[in-house]
Design a protein around this motif. Sequence first.
Motif, short mmCIF file in Angstrom:
data_model
loop_
_atom_site.label_atom_id
_atom_site.label_comp_id
_atom_site.label_asym_id
_atom_site.label_seq_id
_atom_site.Cartn_x
_atom_site.Cartn_y
_atom_site.Cartn_z
N ALA A 1 17.64 -37.51 4.83
CA ALA A 1 17.36 -36.12 5.22
C ALA A 1 18.00 -35.16 4.22
CB ALA A 1 17.89 -35.86 6.62
N TYR B 1 6.59 -32.43 6.80
CA TYR B 1 7.51 -33.55 6.66
C TYR B 1 8.69 -33.39 7.62
CZ TYR B 1 10.71 -36.91 4.48
OH TYR B 1 11.58 -37.95 4.26
N LEU C 1 9.84 -35.75 10.72
CA LEU C 1 11.19 -36.29 10.74
C LEU C 1 11.90 -35.94 12.04
CD1 LEU C 1 13.52 -37.76 9.38
CD2 LEU C 1 14.11 -35.64 8.20
N LYS D 1 10.61 -38.15 14.69
CA LYS D 1 11.21 -39.48 14.55
C LYS D 1 12.63 -39.48 15.11
CE LYS D 1 12.59 -42.98 11.18
NZ LYS D 1 12.58 -43.42 9.76
N THR E 1 7.03 -43.13 11.49
CA THR E 1 7.53 -43.48 10.16
C THR E 1 6.38 -43.74 9.19
OG1 THR E 1 9.52 -44.47 11.14
CG2 THR E 1 8.99 -45.09 8.88
N LEU F 1 5.23 -40.50 8.19
CA LEU F 1 6.24 -39.77 7.43
C LEU F 1 6.25 -40.19 5.96
CD1 LEU F 1 8.61 -37.75 7.89
CD2 LEU F 1 10.09 -39.74 8.18
#
Length: 292
Positions: free
Chosen positions: A212, A227, A231, A234, A283, A286
């Motif tokens: 990150a 994005y 994230l 997730k 994921t 991502l």
Amino acid sequence: MPGPVGAGVGWLLFASLSVVTGVVASRWVVLSGPGDDHPALRLQAARLGMGGAVALAAALVGVFARQLLEFRDPFVPWRDDAHLLLTGTAWGATWLTGAVASVLLVVAFGAAAGGRRWGWWMGTVLGLGVGAFPAFTGHANAGDLRGLTLAADILHVWGAGAWMGGLLVLMVLEGRRRRAGGGSVLPLLVPAFSRLAMLCVGLLVSTGILAAWVHLDAWGALVTTPYGRLLALKLVGVAGVLALGALNLRRWTPRLAGDEGQEGMRRTATWELALGGMVLLVTALLVRTSPM
């Protein structure tokens, strides 16, 4: 390749990698003891690993087809594009290595399922090796911190696979034992698996924070960029998996000697795996979304 199909291919890739990694981790951490049940359980785990390796080979075929469609020049024959992608790009060299490794993994786990110890050693090396495929074909293989991000991404895949894949191994072995009319394997295997899972959580948290920091310009990007929003989704999913894992550890593990604790763990672990599968889908989306 259409979005849902491409996402499905990505999910299959990460899911099969998790199974392979989980089988390897389970063999050396959870099933390594000299107990009377362990040899038979190792053979069953090897069969699951063989299935995971077959799924991985299929996923890699799908990944190649997806990449070829995106790489394709409509004015050039398909065969020429495929040849150039395989032999003229770093991506193609990485893919070819992963494809060969996936086939050899089927052989290795097949040998392990036949009781040959060398199959486990071969499967371990190859299983950990293919875990590097997402790193070398994704965001980690770029930027000034390439060495660091590659290492972190590989460790992240290993950690996720050992945790979720290891939990799947545990539940598959439990289900097979119950169908055979035997007692639960949970009291025998959960203590070692819990130690493995806690190690994996620490690995995932540390490598996730690093990723990150590298890929987000600011924490506000978690809500302002595609994005970042993926994230964030997730992270919410991972938090849910952690909560379910904590419930298993705190509430059900101390009660595994009784039927209530075993049933509670089976139920919670099923939800944990389902939510983990959703995290793998996020994921897959991502890694195909630009961090910029």
